[in-house]
Motif scaffolding. Structure first.
Motif, PDB file in Angstrom:
ATOM      1  N   ILE A  18      14.305  -0.473  -5.097  1.00  0.00           N
ATOM      2  CA  ILE A  18      12.923   0.173  -5.500  1.00  0.00           C
ATOM      3  C   ILE A  18      12.338   0.531  -3.918  1.00  0.00           C
ATOM      4  O   ILE A  18      11.677   1.758  -3.896  1.00  0.00           O
ATOM      5  CB  ILE A  18      12.025  -0.706  -6.229  1.00  0.00           C
ATOM      6  N   PHE A  19      12.502  -0.387  -2.986  1.00  0.00           N
ATOM      7  CA  PHE A  19      11.761   0.108  -1.805  1.00  0.00           C
ATOM      8  C   PHE A  19      12.489   0.575  -0.841  1.00  0.00           C
ATOM      9  O   PHE A  19      11.715   1.560  -0.209  1.00  0.00           O
ATOM     10  CB  PHE A  19      11.453  -1.434  -1.411  1.00  0.00           C
TER      11      PHE A  19
ATOM     12  N   TRP B 299       6.926   5.495  -8.931  1.00  0.00           N
ATOM     13  CA  TRP B 299       8.128   6.525  -8.826  1.00  0.00           C
ATOM     14  C   TRP B 299       9.477   5.920  -8.835  1.00  0.00           C
ATOM     15  O   TRP B 299      10.464   6.159  -9.790  1.00  0.00           O
ATOM     16  CB  TRP B 299       7.797   7.605  -8.027  1.00  0.00           C
ATOM     17  N   SER B 300       9.640   5.109  -7.783  1.00  0.00           N
ATOM     18  CA  SER B 300      10.901   4.403  -7.573  1.00  0.00           C
ATOM     19  C   SER B 300      11.404   3.574  -8.412  1.00  0.00           C
ATOM     20  O   SER B 300      12.313   3.403  -8.814  1.00  0.00           O
ATOM     21  CB  SER B 300      10.821   3.904  -6.133  1.00  0.00           C
ATOM     22  N   ALA B 301      10.226   2.626  -8.860  1.00  0.00           N
ATOM     23  CA  ALA B 301      10.529   1.552  -9.884  1.00  0.00           C
ATOM     24  C   ALA B 301      11.034   2.220 -11.159  1.00  0.00           C
ATOM     25  O   ALA B 301      11.996   1.691 -11.707  1.00  0.00           O
ATOM     26  CB  ALA B 301       9.215   0.561  -9.911  1.00  0.00           C
TER      27      ALA B 301
ATOM     28  N   GLN C  81      -5.343  -0.747  -5.149  1.00  0.00           N
ATOM     29  CA  GLN C  81      -4.806  -0.295  -3.766  1.00  0.00           C
ATOM     30  C   GLN C  81      -4.022  -1.088  -2.760  1.00  0.00           C
ATOM     31  O   GLN C  81      -4.591  -2.264  -2.565  1.00  0.00           O
ATOM     32  CB  GLN C  81      -5.931   0.524  -2.808  1.00  0.00           C
ATOM     33  N   GLY C  82      -2.905  -0.819  -2.308  1.00  0.00           N
ATOM     34  CA  GLY C  82      -2.166  -1.488  -1.320  1.00  0.00           C
ATOM     35  C   GLY C  82      -1.484  -2.631  -1.864  1.00  0.00           C
ATOM     36  O   GLY C  82      -0.791  -3.299  -1.099  1.00  0.00           O
ATOM     37  N   GLN C  83      -1.603  -2.680  -3.528  1.00  0.00           N
ATOM     38  CA  GLN C  83      -0.782  -3.889  -4.046  1.00  0.00           C
ATOM     39  C   GLN C  83       0.468  -3.614  -4.375  1.00  0.00           C
ATOM     40  O   GLN C  83       0.885  -2.427  -4.772  1.00  0.00           O
ATOM     41  CB  GLN C  83      -1.627  -4.139  -5.213  1.00  0.00           C
ATOM     42  N   VAL C  84       1.246  -4.278  -4.205  1.00  0.00           N
ATOM     43  CA  VAL C  84       2.580  -4.309  -4.794  1.00  0.00           C
ATOM     44  C   VAL C  84       2.860  -4.922  -6.191  1.00  0.00           C
ATOM     45  O   VAL C  84       3.566  -3.891  -6.956  1.00  0.00           O
ATOM     46  CB  VAL C  84       3.631  -5.098  -3.771  1.00  0.00           C
ATOM     47  N   LEU C  85       2.701  -6.206  -6.516  1.00  0.00           N
ATOM     48  CA  LEU C  85       3.209  -6.634  -7.808  1.00  0.00           C
ATOM     49  C   LEU C  85       2.466  -6.248  -8.876  1.00  0.00           C
ATOM     50  O   LEU C  85       3.279  -5.707  -9.916  1.00  0.00           O
ATOM     51  CB  LEU C  85       2.682  -8.193  -7.707  1.00  0.00           C
TER      52      LEU C  85
ATOM     53  N   LEU D  98      10.129  -6.948   2.596  1.00  0.00           N
ATOM     54  CA  LEU D  98       9.412  -5.566   2.946  1.00  0.00           C
ATOM     55  C   LEU D  98       8.088  -5.645   2.002  1.00  0.00           C
ATOM     56  O   LEU D  98       7.178  -5.282   2.260  1.00  0.00           O
ATOM     57  CB  LEU D  98      10.205  -4.471   2.553  1.00  0.00           C
ATOM     58  N   ALA D  99       8.399  -6.139   0.910  1.00  0.00           N
ATOM     59  CA  ALA D  99       7.377  -6.279  -0.208  1.00  0.00           C
ATOM     60  C   ALA D  99       6.219  -7.190   0.047  1.00  0.00           C
ATOM     61  O   ALA D  99       5.287  -6.973  -0.123  1.00  0.00           O
ATOM     62  CB  ALA D  99       7.727  -6.908  -1.588  1.00  0.00           C
ATOM     63  N   VAL D 100       6.689  -8.256   0.965  1.00  0.00           N
ATOM     64  CA  VAL D 100       5.877  -9.204   1.155  1.00  0.00           C
ATOM     65  C   VAL D 100       4.927  -8.573   2.431  1.00  0.00           C
ATOM     66  O   VAL D 100       3.564  -8.689   2.543  1.00  0.00           O
ATOM     67  CB  VAL D 100       6.168 -10.539   1.741  1.00  0.00           C
ATOM     68  N   ASP D 101       5.291  -7.723   3.305  1.00  0.00           N
ATOM     69  CA  ASP D 101       4.808  -7.122   4.307  1.00  0.00           C
ATOM     70  C   ASP D 101       3.823  -6.361   3.751  1.00  0.00           C
ATOM     71  O   ASP D 101       2.644  -6.308   4.099  1.00  0.00           O
ATOM     72  CB  ASP D 101       5.830  -6.359   5.309  1.00  0.00           C
ATOM     73  N   LEU D 102       4.116  -5.490   2.795  1.00  0.00           N
ATOM     74  CA  LEU D 102       3.182  -4.680   2.241  1.00  0.00           C
ATOM     75  C   LEU D 102       1.971  -5.121   1.542  1.00  0.00           C
ATOM     76  O   LEU D 102       0.857  -4.703   1.661  1.00  0.00           O
ATOM     77  CB  LEU D 102       3.966  -3.549   1.313  1.00  0.00           C
TER      78      LEU D 102
END
Length: 471
Positions: free
Chosen positions: A113-114, A176-178, A232-236, A328-332
């Motif tokens: 995904i990332f 999009w990627s997910a 905004q800026g959230q991943v989960l 990478l997900a944690v950084d984002l």
């Protein structure tokens, strides 16, 4: 027999013959195999081949590093020799998944995904670095460049908009990627991501203030109050919502006749997922994300040196397993919640340390092929790509890899003790300084010197102290 065909025959023999190949493809620099049994690979014979720069197994794939240009020619000969056709990268990934345990599958899913959105994130990070140089004071004097030269203020503003877009609309990129990874329609993933950052919603960065002031806007649905907030800026939230959206879409496409799918599948899937996202998925995953963020913030505020030591030591081993993609997900998430991350600067220093360990081997080795590989892979690591240095040189001899880990941990302890933060994710290695908050530039520069010099000293001293004879 051509040289490329001879190389192909040698590679084929070393990996166990054509019978051991479940699927095969190649990327820009590497042959990629999904093998039936990796235990039969003769790595010594493989890496004795002149043009082979290294080999490693990751995410269920066995990869052989050849280099740009050559890999195409050798793969063509190998495919002809083995009587196989080139599989797509997705087919090879699918074939390789049978070799993965559940944890590896989860990590691979995050990577799938990332990684596709990484170019946009890295580009945004570099542009934010340029914007920081233009707008931060104390670099070229007390005043910033735009204060010294007001004529470039609008240029800086345009750069800032271009740089921030990838982070502001991050849910759309992840959506999009997910959706692509989960088997749904990518365009629906983009729309879902944009829904979660719609301008009519409370900006996620204003969430704390709204809670404190009691001004959180809400919807009232049949007596149920739902916070009218964006992500905004959230991943989960978008990750879980995309998974639900893909499953609903796939279910509906199986149940609804082809003639009605355009009218029904997209609207129903988005409507159901949208309600679930705002009512259930968003609030729960937002709380989980805040918990993860809070845990990392607490560690680096209360035990910064220990946090730096641990992450600096484990990052390179994580690369071997592929689990570094998880961070990478944690950084984002950290950047989205706190506008900065203490983890990414450590990654940049780890890159430098691996490069310097490989550079030390350039001066210690005598064999011309390995000397050349050591130099080129060191330069690559200094520019943020560590796989050639790690798999081609450092892991081959083991002790350079360990000296690099030690040096990375020491450098990480220094920068975390000085609260160095990255404002964005950029290019690792030496260019990493452009993503660092200006207040941390001096401390990070010292960390770079540690990561650059210490591996060379430790590697040289180890070889001389142990009287190791290198070819």
């Amino acid at each position: 027999m051509s040289k490329n065909r001879e190389v192909a025959k040698q590679v084929l023999a070393a990996i166990g013959g054509k019978e051991n190949i479940a699927s095969a493809t190649h990327c820009v620099t590497r042959l990629r195999f999904a093998l039936n049994d990796e235990s039969v690979v003769d790595k010594e014979a493989l890496e004795a081949i002149d043009v082979v720069k290294g080999s490693f197994a990751t995410n269920g794939q066995f990869q052989v590093i050849l280099g740009q240009g050559l890999v195409d020619k050798v793969f063509k000969e190998l495919a002809d020799e083995a009587g196989i056709s080139q599989s797509s990268k997705e087919e090879t990934k699918t074939a390789a998944e049978k070799n993965l345990n559940p944890l590896q599958r989860a990590v691979k899913t995050l990577a799938d995904i990332f990684i596709p959105i990484l170019p946009a994130i890295v580009t945004a990070g570099l542009l934010m670095g340029i914007n920081n140089i233009l707008t931060a004071g104390g670099i070229f004097g007390d005043a910033s460049l735009i204060e010294m030269y007001p004529g470039i203020a609008d240029i800086a503003n345009i750069i800032n908009i271009i740089a921030n877009t990838a982070f502001v609309f991050l849910p759309a990129l992840i959506g999009w990627s997910a959706m692509k990874r989960f088997g749904g329609s990518e365009i629906l993933g983009i729309v879902l991501g944009l829904i979660l950052v719609h301008p009519d919603l409370l900006n996620a960065w204003s969430y704390g203030q709204a809670i404190e002031e009691g001004t959180m806007p809400t919807w009232n649905l049949f007596g149920l109050e739902i916070n009218k907030m964006g992500y905004q800026g959230q991943v989960l939230p978008i990750l879980f919502a995309s998974f639900i959206l893909a499953k609903i879409e796939i279910f509906l496409r199986k149940k609804i006749a082809d003639g009605f799918q355009l009218l029904l599948v997209g609207p129903i899937a988005l409507l159901v997922t949208g309600f679930l996202a705002f009512a259930i998925i968003g609030p729960i995953t937002f709380a989980i994300g805040n918990g993860i963020t809070g845990a990392f913030v607490w560690v680096f505020e209360n035990a910064a040196i220990i946090g730096g030591l641990i992450y600096g030591a484990i990052y390179a081993p994580l690369v071997i397993t592929g689990m570094h993609h998880t961070f990478l997900a944690v950084d984002l998430q950290l950047i989205g919640s706190t506008n900065s991350t203490p983890l990414w600067p450590i990654l940049a220093l780890s890159n430098i340390a691996q490069g310097s360990a490989a550079l030390a081997m350039f001066f210690l080795l005598r064999e011309e092929k390995l000397k050349g590989l050591s130099m080129t892979s060191a330069i690559s690591a200094y520019l943020g790509i560590t796989e050639p240095a790690m798999f081609g040189v450092n892991l081959r001899f083991r002790f350079p890899f360990i000296t690099a880990i030690i040096s990375s941990a020491v450098a990480a302890m220094w920068i975390t003790a000085n609260n160095v933060q990255a404002l964005s994710i950029g290019v690792g290695g030496l260019p990493g300084i452009f993503s660092i908050d200006r207040d941390g530039w001096f401390a990070f520069a010292i960390g770079m010197v540690i990561a650059f010099v210490l591996p060379i000293i430790l590697t040289y001293v180890y070889v001389k102290a142990r009287r190791i004879k290198l070819q």
